[in-house]
Every structure is written in structure tokens, then in C-alpha cells.
Scaffold this motif. Structure first.
Motif, short mmCIF file in Angstrom:
data_model
loop_
_atom_site.label_atom_id
_atom_site.label_comp_id
_atom_site.label_asym_id
_atom_site.label_seq_id
_atom_site.Cartn_x
_atom_site.Cartn_y
_atom_site.Cartn_z
N GLN B 231 156.28 89.56 -121.43
CA GLN B 231 157.66 89.00 -120.69
C GLN B 231 158.28 90.49 -120.31
N PRO B 232 158.53 90.41 -118.99
CA PRO B 232 159.15 91.94 -118.41
C PRO B 232 160.68 91.82 -118.88
N GLN B 233 160.99 93.07 -119.42
CA GLN B 233 162.34 93.21 -119.70
C GLN B 233 163.19 93.85 -118.93
N VAL B 234 162.61 95.27 -118.35
CA VAL B 234 163.37 96.13 -117.63
C VAL B 234 163.28 95.67 -116.30
N ILE B 235 162.30 95.12 -115.52
CA ILE B 235 162.43 94.81 -114.21
C ILE B 235 163.15 93.16 -114.04
N SER B 236 162.90 92.51 -115.22
CA SER B 236 163.78 91.33 -115.10
C SER B 236 165.34 91.55 -115.31
N SER B 237 165.65 92.52 -116.31
CA SER B 237 167.09 92.70 -116.52
C SER B 237 167.83 93.24 -115.19
N GLY B 238 166.90 94.14 -114.40
CA GLY B 238 167.52 94.74 -113.31
C GLY B 238 167.64 93.64 -112.31
N ARG B 239 166.81 92.46 -112.11
CA ARG B 239 166.85 91.40 -111.25
C ARG B 239 167.90 90.81 -111.59
N ARG B 240 168.22 90.44 -112.72
CA ARG B 240 169.54 89.62 -113.15
C ARG B 240 170.83 90.11 -112.93
N VAL B 241 170.87 91.67 -113.16
CA VAL B 241 172.11 92.45 -112.59
C VAL B 241 172.37 92.41 -111.25
N ASN B 242 171.07 92.61 -110.50
CA ASN B 242 171.40 92.65 -108.90
C ASN B 242 171.82 91.20 -108.44
N GLU B 243 171.22 90.08 -109.02
CA GLU B 243 171.41 88.72 -108.77
C GLU B 243 172.96 88.45 -108.96
N HIS B 244 173.31 89.01 -109.71
CA HIS B 244 175.01 88.80 -110.56
C HIS B 244 176.06 89.50 -109.63
N MET B 245 175.75 90.41 -108.70
CA MET B 245 176.62 91.27 -108.21
C MET B 245 177.70 90.40 -107.27
N GLY B 246 177.12 89.46 -106.34
CA GLY B 246 177.96 88.58 -105.56
C GLY B 246 179.07 88.07 -106.37
N GLY B 247 178.69 87.40 -107.61
CA GLY B 247 179.46 86.61 -108.21
C GLY B 247 180.50 87.75 -108.93
N PHE B 248 179.97 88.80 -109.12
CA PHE B 248 181.10 89.88 -109.58
C PHE B 248 182.17 90.35 -108.62
N VAL B 249 181.84 90.87 -107.50
CA VAL B 249 182.59 90.91 -106.36
C VAL B 249 183.47 89.71 -106.22
N ALA B 250 183.05 88.21 -106.15
CA ALA B 250 183.86 87.34 -105.97
C ALA B 250 185.13 87.23 -107.02
N GLY B 251 184.67 87.65 -108.28
CA GLY B 251 185.39 87.51 -109.40
C GLY B 251 186.56 88.63 -109.04
#
Lengths: 375, 375
Positions: B231-251
Motif C-alpha cells: 500500500q503506497p503511503q508517500v506517493i498516495s498521500s502526495g496525490r491526495r494533497v494535490n487532488e485537494h488543492m482545487g477545493g482548498f483554494v475554493a474554500g
């Protein structure tokens, strides 16, 4: 101690430098630079003990108009939120009226003869615009590479805290690749050799992350972020993977031993190296200790040899006894090259191979034909 | 189509190149290079559709002694585990007896005039040692920068898959810093400006990660690792953060609007840019879509303007209507610079500011005095 200070002084030409460990002499100074270790405790949380002790010492000597500059690596906000209140309390003086602060992170790379103090751009900052200018001028007078005046103390603190976090994360990435490629039956260093032929691929190698900076500084950042309600994902997962590598290598070596038909509980393992990096005596936060503990926990009998490490310090800090010399007669079931000291790279690994030992190369520096596996 | 191929041919001097989209003409070739997109589906899992369709087409033309070389980005093992069985099945020929395979990852940086095909070292590999030599010679005949012959197809596949994962992770690191520093009240780019004055700090900027490579390739790696039990941890958490940025900026933008006393449900927002990067027409996996959807989900009325994007494609792919022109008369409550097209950097943002609009600079390219916040 005074004796140690005198020893340092002997190496300084011109003798313009005055060294003292007497607190009463501090009163003659008007600028104080505090540069003490900022370690983590056993819970991986910031240990501000040395920083606050030094702050208290300086506070007792503080006069009107003085400037206290910090160089220790801390989380953003530490200078103004943790140190300033103590300076005020002990000195009875008021921040930004009677005394001021600055922050200028250390950027020395220990053992690096190319990037020395004066040849590395220094980030500076101050608690007011005028003090920032003063602090900047002070450093600019000796740093030939120039200075970068950050807009605030917090920004200067943050700029340092992220440096080692970036490095730690990039090592965790190649470590995670090693964990993945192990499942895929691919040699990680073969892949990195190929990837590194692209101009913008960044060269990092898998390994055990130890020492007093890379494995420590990220915890300062994550501590503060968590306090403020952000749960770090990327930085924390990188730390987890890096912390796991000692255990992973132990598991691989034990599996290789078992493959050769030896019971793990009867296995003799030799670990070469326990310092946190090659050709240095520093054993702080050594990743080898996790490897050692994992092997011992599995029931193996483990010898550790490191001509660079101080046996007394290692025994005291980690309860690991060091071999005085390698016993080439003893039949080891596995030999692990854990630290790439110059001496180790020159060892005749054929001797171990002849005795049937598994040879595991954590550093990827041995001739591959000699090794059973590498990280 | 034939018309499109002819258009390409017009740009080629000498006319030694023959272009065709007729399958029967494939039979005249003895080396096939397959270089088709390898996207992800809506579940973020590899979509091998185009790759297997192309493989099937080539398989129908395959003769004894032929070599099929893949250049598409895949997970390690894909060529031999997914493509070869199909080649065997459709052609009736036997792998490594009747036909052979090679893998040589594409390294072109679209729009980069410095790093062109022949000036970037090319990684090569083959399904046997002799075929690896043949494949390597083939590329060496045109790549002036030289070739790197990987020891196996799997290693060559892996070397490509990790490139964009490394880049994605490093962007996720600065994105996570942006999330942390937001809580700490620090401007992320101020910190990066300071950190970047150190020789070995790596320059990455926070932002929305889109496009057909960086946001996609890591999923190929993690898919295969998960299949094999890691179960990748580093690569997957990086993807999650990057996927989240649009929502963060909107907020952040919605909070800034609310700070000015406007109800989010009555807010008008202008988003500038929807392509995945500046000065290009590519809208694949644009991170701006997530930003748009987050704003709309919160109840805001959102206009999007992008002179580089094709309005029909954007409407079809994302159901986002594009403005034909910026309406400077309309009173926007917020303007978000999402993509740093040359046209946008030259826009007079003072006009929006005068109307009381929140100006949010995702790309960090605007004069800071014009903006309310930046990523």
C-alpha cells in the motif's frame, strides 16, 4: 567546558575571538547569537530544553538595546512565541521596545569543504524592520555569498524547517520505490540508474535516514501544523516510510537466511557500521539501531562493528556492544553493509561469501556479484 | 485520419517519412513502435484501452523476426504481462522465439525547445540481450545525446513511471506547505523565496496539478504496487494533497468573500484559465475543474474565461461554459487567476480591485499589492 573552549581557540588565527563559558562575561555583549541543538524527545516531539536554557542564560544578561539572534532550527513562530516571553520574564525588559530579536538559520553542511559558512547565502530577519536591517548588515559583513533578508522571523524560521523536510521526503520516495520494487522483483538502483539519465530527475538513494537534522526537523514542522489543526499527510507518510526501512532490511535479510536453510533463532549476523553516515563519528538517531533491534527481536545473534563510533557512547545510548575487530573466522549467516565507511568498502567480502553468508548491501556500493541483495 | 497525417507530413522536410493509417500497410514493417496515450479511468485506475487496441492492430500484422517496441508510460511488467499475451494470441506467434519486444520510454517535454527528442538520453531495453542491443542501436542512430540500455524491460518501464511520480510528490510537498503555512499565517512563496537561496533546495511551486502525465503516471505505479500487496503511503498521500488543492483554494476564496460581507450563495466569481498549464490548449485532467466544481457546489455563480481552451471541448468534457470575453462591467466578488497565460498576466487587475473583488493568485505571478491572497 573552559578546557574545550581553549582547544577551539588554538585553531583560530589572530586570536581576535574571545571564548568564554562564564555567564558574567555575557554582560559585555550587545548582540547574542544562540545556536544550540533542537532535538526531539522519545515521542518525536520538539525538545526545546537546550534552546530555553540558553535563552534564560542570555535573558539574565540582557540590557536595553540588545539583540538576541537565534540560529537553531525551530518551527515557525518559536522565536516569538516560546523564546521572547522567557526573555521578557527573566530580564524584565519589553520586547521590541527594550530589546529585539533576529533569526538566521544555520546552513552549514557538516564535512562539506565546498559549501562553507561564508560561501552560502544566509537568510536573515529581525523583529522590526530596522532590526532586520541591522541583523542583515551584521551577517553581510562576513558572508561573501550574500544575504537574503526575509520579510519576518516566522518566514526565516519556516525557510529552514522545510529544507530538511524536502530532503527527507525525497529519500522517503526512493525508499517507497524500494519497497514497491521489492514486490515487483526489480532492483531499485537499476531503475534509478536509468531514470537519472534524464536531465531533471533528482538523484536520491534509498537508505536508513538518521542524524540530527533530516530525521528530526520534519517533526518540528508537523508538530506545529498539528497544533494548529492541520494533519500533515505527505511529510508524515515520508517519515513513516523512512522510519520503517531498518525493519524492512532486517526482514529481507532474515528471509534470505531462512532461504539458505538456517533457523532465524540460530542465525549469526554481522552489521558493519552504526554511525548515521559514512566516515563520521556521529551516532545520533542512527537508523542502524532500528535494524539492529529488529534483528535481535527476531531472535538473531547480532555483532556490530564500526571503527568510527565510540563504543562507550554506543553502549550508553543504544545498549549495543561494538566488536573491537571483525572476526573473520566466525561463521556469519549474514553480513549487512549498513554504513559506507571507506574502511568497509575495502573489506574483502569474498571471505564472508565463501562461508555461505548472505551479503546485503544497504548502501549500494559493493560489487553486485558479491551481494545477495541491496536496497 | 488520413487528412491529419498529411498535415503532419507537410511539415516534414525531405519526405523520407511515410505516414499511413491503413492497417494493411503495417505488414511491410519489421519493427513496430507503439506510442499511444495511457490514461486513467474515473476510478483513477490504468486504462489500457488504447494500448491494447494498438497491440491488437500490430499483432494482426506480426511476422517472424519482428520487434514490437513500446514507448507508452505503463507500470512495470505491463509490456510482458499485458501486451505480450495479446500479441501471441492474435498473431499465433511465440514470444522470444518468433517475435520480440522492446521498451523505450518517451521523454519529450511538450513545448520545451531545449530538450528535444534527439537531445535527451533515451532509455532502451529488449526482451532478450540480443534484442536489447538491436533496440539500443536503433535509437542510438538518431539520439545524439546517447542511450542508456536498461538491464530489462521492467527496469525501463519503472524508470519512466517514477519520473512524474517524483515531480508530483515534490509539488505535493510545497502544496502541503501551503496548507500548513495558511494555518500559521505565513505566505508560502515568501518562505520558498528564502529557502531557494540555498544551493541544494529544489524549486517547486504550489499549484493545481493537472495534465496527462504528472497527475496520471503515479496511479500506474500505485495500481501495480497495491496489486502486489504494498500500500503506497508517500506517493498516495502526495496525490491526495494535490487532488485537494482545487477545493482548498475554493474554500479560501469563499472565506475571503464572506469576510467582505457577501453571502456565498449570492457571490459572483470569475476564474481565469482552465487549461492544465500556461500558454497551451490542453485541458486534460485540469485541476481548475475541481476548483470550479467546489465553488459551484458552495452555491457561487462562476464564470470561466480562457482564450486558449476550445469552448466546445470544455463544455463536452467538463460541462463548463466558457465566457467569450471577460465582462469588466460585471461586479465580481472574486477573481481567481488559475492559469498564468501570457494574456492574463497583462490583464488590468486594478479594474476588478476597484469593484471590491477579492483577487486570488494561484500562480503567484501578479503584483502582490493587487491580490488579497495567493497559494
Amino acid at each position: 567546558s573552559a578546557a574545550e573552549l581553549l582547544q577551539v581557540l588554538e585553531g583560530v588565527e589572530g586570536q581576535q575571538l574571545k571564548l568564554t563559558d562564564r555567564e558574567e562575561e555575557l554582560k559585555t555583549a550587545c548582540i547574542f547569537i544562540i545556536t544550540v541543538p533542537t532535538p526531539i524527545n522519545t515521542d518525536k516531539r520538539p525538545d526545546l530544553g537546550p534552546l530555553l536554557t540558553a535563552t534564560r542564560t542570555v535573558a539574565a544578561a540582557l540590557k536595553k538595546g540588545d539583540i538576541v539572534i537565534y540560529e537553531s532550527t525551530v518551527y515557525p513562530g518559536c522565536t516569538e512565541e516560546d523564546c521572547v516571553p522567557l526573555l521578557e520574564q527573566v530580564s524584565g525588559l519589553q520586547f521590541n521596545t527594550d530589546f529585539y530579536c533576529g533569526y538566521s538559520p544555520e546552513r552549514i553542511n557538516v564535512g562539506d569543504t565546498k559549501h562553507t559558512l561564508t560561501s552560502i547565502v544566509k537568510v536573515t530577519s529581525g523583529s522590526t524592520a530596522a532590526i532586520a536591517d541591522t541583523v542583515d548588515s551584521l551577517y553581510a559583513s562576513i558572508i561573501t555569498a550574500g544575504t537574503h533578508k526575509a520579510p519576518s522571523i516566522k518566514v526565516a524560521e519556516a525557510s529552514k524547517a522545510i529544507e530538511n523536510a524536502q530532503r527527507d521526503l525525497n529519500i522517503s520516495f526512493v525508499n517507497e520505490l524500494a519497497l514497491m520494487f521489492d514486490k515487483m522483483g526489480i532492483d531499485t538502483r537499476d531503475v534509478l540508474d536509468a531514470a537519472e539519465t534524464k536531465w531533471n530527475f533528482m538523484k536520491f538513494q534509498p537508505g536508513l535516514v538518521g542524524g540530527h537534522c533530516i530525521g528530526v526537523d520534519p517533526y518540528y514542522l508537523t508538530y506545529k501544523a498539528e497544533q494548529l489543526g492541520y494533519q500533515p499527510q505527505v511529510i508524515s507518510s515520508g517519515r513513516r516510510v523512512n522510519e520503517h526501512m531498518g525493519g524492512f532490511v532486517a526482514g529481507k535479510v532474515l528471509a534470505l537466511i531462512a532461504d539458505k536453510g538456517t533457523e532465524v533463532q540460530q542465525a549469526f549476523v554481522l552489521v558493519l557500521g552504526i554511525t548515521f553516515k559514512e566516515n563520521c563519528t556521529d551516532i545520533r538517531n542512527s537508523g542502524v539501531v532500528m535494524l539492529y533491534n529488529s534483528l535481535v527481536a527476531a531472535g538473531a545473534a547480532v555483532d556490530v562493528y564500526d571503527p568510527w563510533a565510540d563504543p562507550l557512547k554506543v553502549a550508553k545510548e543504544y545498549s549495543v556492544p561494538l566488536l573491537p575487530e571483525i572476526d573473520y573466522i566466525k561463521k556469519y549467516d549474514a553480513v549487512i553493509l549498513a554504513v559506507a565507511h571507506n574502511e568497509f568498502v575495502q573489506i574483502d567480502f569474498e571471505v564472508f561469501r565463501a562461508s555461505g553468508a548472505v551479503i546485503y548491501d544497504i548502501k549500494g556500493v559493493l560489487d553486485r556479484s558479491l551481494t545477495d541483495a541491496r536496497l
